[in-house]
Design an enzyme around this catalytic site. Sequence first.
Site, PDB file in Angstrom:
ATOM      1  CD  GLU A  29      -3.114  -0.307   0.077  1.00 37.67           C
ATOM      2  OE1 GLU A  29      -3.134  -0.004  -1.135  1.00 37.67           O
ATOM      3  OE2 GLU A  29      -3.746  -1.263   0.550  1.00 37.67           O
ATOM      4  CG  ASP A  32       0.451   2.812  -6.749  1.00 34.12           C
ATOM      5  OD1 ASP A  32       0.610   3.684  -5.859  1.00 34.12           O
ATOM      6  OD2 ASP A  32      -0.613   2.663  -7.369  1.00 34.12           O
ATOM      7  CB  SER A  63     -24.647   8.174 -15.277  1.00 31.28           C
ATOM      8  OG  SER A  63     -24.553   7.617 -13.983  1.00 31.28           O
ATOM      9  N   GLY A 117     -16.277   5.481  -3.375  1.00 32.75           N
ATOM     10  CA  GLY A 117     -15.678   6.062  -2.174  1.00 32.75           C
ATOM     11  C   GLY A 117     -15.365   5.040  -1.095  1.00 32.75           C
ATOM     12  CG  LEU A 120     -13.979  -1.600  -2.384  1.00 32.54           C
ATOM     13  CD1 LEU A 120     -15.311  -2.335  -2.296  1.00 32.54           C
ATOM     14  CD2 LEU A 120     -12.860  -2.476  -1.823  1.00 32.54           C
ATOM     15  CB  SER A 121     -10.241   0.622  -7.681  1.00 30.48           C
ATOM     16  OG  SER A 121      -9.094   0.852  -6.986  1.00 30.48           O
ATOM     17  CD  GLU A 155      -8.627   8.331 -10.809  1.00 32.40           C
ATOM     18  OE1 GLU A 155      -9.171   7.447 -11.486  1.00 32.40           O
ATOM     19  OE2 GLU A 155      -8.883   8.522  -9.611  1.00 32.40           O
ATOM     20  CG  ASP A 167      -6.383   1.617  -7.736  1.00 34.33           C
ATOM     21  OD1 ASP A 167      -5.773   0.752  -7.082  1.00 34.33           O
ATOM     22  OD2 ASP A 167      -6.697   2.724  -7.268  1.00 34.33           O
ATOM     23  CE1 TYR A 219      -2.953   7.543  -3.068  1.00 36.06           C
ATOM     24  CE2 TYR A 219      -2.341   9.268  -4.622  1.00 36.06           C
ATOM     25  CZ  TYR A 219      -2.399   7.933  -4.276  1.00 36.06           C
ATOM     26  OH  TYR A 219      -1.893   6.977  -5.127  1.00 36.06           O
TER      27      TYR A 219
HETATM   28  C1  GLA Z   1      -5.231   4.538  -4.324  1.00 37.10           C
HETATM   29  C2  GLA Z   1      -4.480   4.831  -5.627  1.00 37.10           C
HETATM   30  C3  GLA Z   1      -3.457   3.736  -5.923  1.00 37.10           C
HETATM   31  C4  GLA Z   1      -2.560   3.473  -4.712  1.00 37.10           C
HETATM   32  C5  GLA Z   1      -3.399   3.288  -3.443  1.00 37.10           C
HETATM   33  C6  GLA Z   1      -2.551   3.174  -2.213  1.00 37.10           C
HETATM   34  O1  GLA Z   1      -6.015   3.407  -4.485  1.00 37.10           O
HETATM   35  O2  GLA Z   1      -5.380   4.912  -6.709  1.00 37.10           O
HETATM   36  O3  GLA Z   1      -2.693   4.083  -7.060  1.00 37.10           O
HETATM   37  O4  GLA Z   1      -1.631   4.495  -4.552  1.00 37.10           O
HETATM   38  O5  GLA Z   1      -4.314   4.350  -3.263  1.00 37.10           O
HETATM   39  O6  GLA Z   1      -1.824   2.000  -2.223  1.00 37.10           O
END
Ligand code: GLA
Length: 380
Positions: A29, A32, A63, A117, A120-121, A155, A167, A219
Amino acid sequence: MMTNIERIFKDKEGFRGFRAPGRVNLIGEHTDYHYGFVLPVSINKFFYFYLRQNRENKFRVFSENFNDYYEFDYSNLIFNREKTWINYLMGVISEIKKLRGEIPYFDAYLYGEVPMGAGLSSSAAYEVSVAYGINEYFDLKIDKKEIAKLSQRAENNFVGAPCGIMDQFIATFGREKTALLIDTLTLDYEHIPFDIKSRGLRLVVVDTKVKHSIAGEGYSTRRREGEEALRILQKYLNINSLRDLDEEGYELSQKILPSPLKERVAHVYNENKRVLNFVNDLKNDNWENLPKYMLDSHLSLKNLYEVTCEELDFLVEKALEYGAFASRMTGGGFGGSTINLVPESIIDNWIEKITVSYENKFGFKPDVLVLETSDGVREI
Ligand code: GLA
């Protein structure tokens, strides 16, 4: 009377459909964007993208989640502050335009079942399904690595969230019953067998329901701190990223860097090692130490990287107390979800206990999802 939208999307005739999965990250985590290692798993919650070329000289998009419609052409391919849901699609079109020029206009129907949110991407699933779908539909011959990369750029550049590649990469390359080891520097990857059911375990996500946004302060501050640490270390070491630190370099970093930079670096350095140890053990079918790697990862994110929160820490503590095999936060942090490997034999009881204790403490229930692994993006 039928509305315009109903008229356009009345029948799905001529539409082709694509879907891409959300993900949980097992370990690795906040590594990346330092070009380190990650080990995510694609899950059976998807984003669906249907498209059909039109002759209207505009993109027409509906949507389902937002029950909202928007149309635009190339002259207004710009960030939309009101209908933020359209920006991911616009971002992908804009990145594809840089690679292949303007593509024909189309009608699109969007539906996402990855909770938004929750860490979970959902946004990566959205981008990748759109990028892959457009590429297939118009036969643009963009290879799959570039699909992941252009989705990340959508993004970063259009939506304005400075995420890494994890992700979008797992949404593209995920495979059922495996975890994906990604070297985010070289973009080499390997599918590692991860058949948890054969171990009597289930993959359970617990969503704190505390919303975070990776575009948010936390972040990007972490990214900046990492860059600052790197700049200082580069005065002494020949490295291009924190990923390149060897043991000697790491020891030096702990002597010369001020807090909190040295704590941030300590997390990244040790988290990369944990990913490789985790993978090694998985390959040898040795699961004994996996819970410890995951807990160490969580504690490092809590104490050194400082991206957890009270809700996440509470969930991990209770998860283990109530008998989970392993537990940690997953994703960007500052809210979002924990990932738990829970013995099948206790699962109902475990879910009940964790839900009740969370509600007692915070006054609302968490969302609990029992998930399966899944394949990456594909046509449906
Ligand atoms: C988010 C970002 C990823 C990664 C994670 C943390 O999900 O989209 O690229 O940096 O946070 O591991």
